[in-house]
Design a protein around this motif. Structure first.
Motif, PDB file in Angstrom:
ATOM      1  N   HIS A 116       0.839  -1.213   0.000  1.00 27.69           N
ATOM      2  CA  HIS A 116       0.000   0.000   0.000  1.00 27.69           C
ATOM      3  C   HIS A 116       0.874   1.264   0.000  1.00 27.69           C
ATOM      4  N   ARG A 117       1.933   1.255   0.776  1.00 34.09           N
ATOM      5  CA  ARG A 117       2.840   2.411   0.830  1.00 34.09           C
ATOM      6  C   ARG A 117       3.505   2.641  -0.524  1.00 34.09           C
ATOM      7  N   PHE A 118       3.916   1.542  -1.166  1.00 35.81           N
ATOM      8  CA  PHE A 118       4.521   1.650  -2.493  1.00 35.81           C
ATOM      9  C   PHE A 118       3.506   2.171  -3.516  1.00 35.81           C
ATOM     10  N   GLY A 119       2.275   1.675  -3.442  1.00 36.81           N
ATOM     11  CA  GLY A 119       1.215   2.150  -4.343  1.00 36.81           C
ATOM     12  C   GLY A 119       0.933   3.631  -4.156  1.00 36.81           C
ATOM     13  N   SER A 120       0.914   4.071  -2.906  1.00 38.02           N
ATOM     14  CA  SER A 120       0.696   5.496  -2.625  1.00 38.02           C
ATOM     15  C   SER A 120       1.835   6.346  -3.181  1.00 38.02           C
ATOM     16  N   ALA A 121       3.049   5.856  -3.032  1.00 33.57           N
ATOM     17  CA  ALA A 121       4.207   6.580  -3.561  1.00 33.57           C
ATOM     18  C   ALA A 121       4.134   6.671  -5.081  1.00 33.57           C
TER      19      ALA A 121
END
Length: 192
Positions: A116-121
């Motif tokens: 999720h953090r990678f997707g947000s980035a």
């Protein structure tokens, strides 16, 4: 020392390598381009003066305005491109850290949170991609519009000079071609 504790070594190496490449590019390819475009702009301007001094004054009143506005907007577009590069570097560093510590991530069952953090980035970076692409499109479209508009103005005034007998049709055609050379020279300078 705190800077080196916070910053990943690979990130520092990548940034130094990018800076070295940018410096090398600026001192070789960009300098050669600048000389070539300057030669086209100034040499073409001299030829225009020889063909028709009146029409040259009109041309040199319009073409630099297009070139200067292109330079100003081009700097903004390059700034956005630099910001995009920095965002991609941040995402890459984050991904490298997670992948190099994937056992720890899996051990603490953080797979979904990291994804999720990678997707947000990536979504955040996509915003910068769209902004940079829009700026580049407006830049190139504006240069083309300004170039063709100035050519239309020169040809309109040139046709008045032809109808009054101050200029031949062949000289006007030559003038139009040299005007394009001058315009390309100034627009090229805006991209260097």
């Amino acid at each position: 020392m705190a800077f080196f504790d916070k910053t990943n070594t690979q990130d520092l190496i990548q940034r130094v390598a990018d800076d070295a490449q940018t410096t090398a590019s600026a001192t070789t390819a960009n300098l050669a381009k600048a000389y070539r475009y300057l030669n086209s702009a100034l040499g073409g301007s001299v030829l225009l003066c020889l063909l028709s001094p009146r029409l040259t004054l009109v041309t040199l009143g319009v073409v630099p305005m297009v070139g200067i506005s292109g330079m100003v907007y081009g700097r903004r577009a390059r700034g956005l491109s630099k910001l995009l590069k920095e965002e991609v570097a941040k995402v890459t560093v984050n991904l490298e850290q997670v992948l190099s510590n994937i056992r720890t991530v899996r051990h603490f069952a953080m797979d979904e949170q990291e994804a999720h953090r990678f997707g947000s980035a990536l979504e955040h970076t996509a915003t910068h991609v769209h902004t940079a692409a829009h700026a580049e499109g407006v830049f190139m479209g504006g240069l083309m519009f300004g170039g063709y508009g100035s050519l239309l103005g020169v040809l309109s005034y040139g046709s008045v000079l032809v109808s009054r007998g101050h200029l031949s049709i062949g000289a006007l055609t030559s003038f139009a071609l040299y005007s394009a050379t001058v315009g390309l020279g100034f627009s090229g300078l805006s991209q260097v």
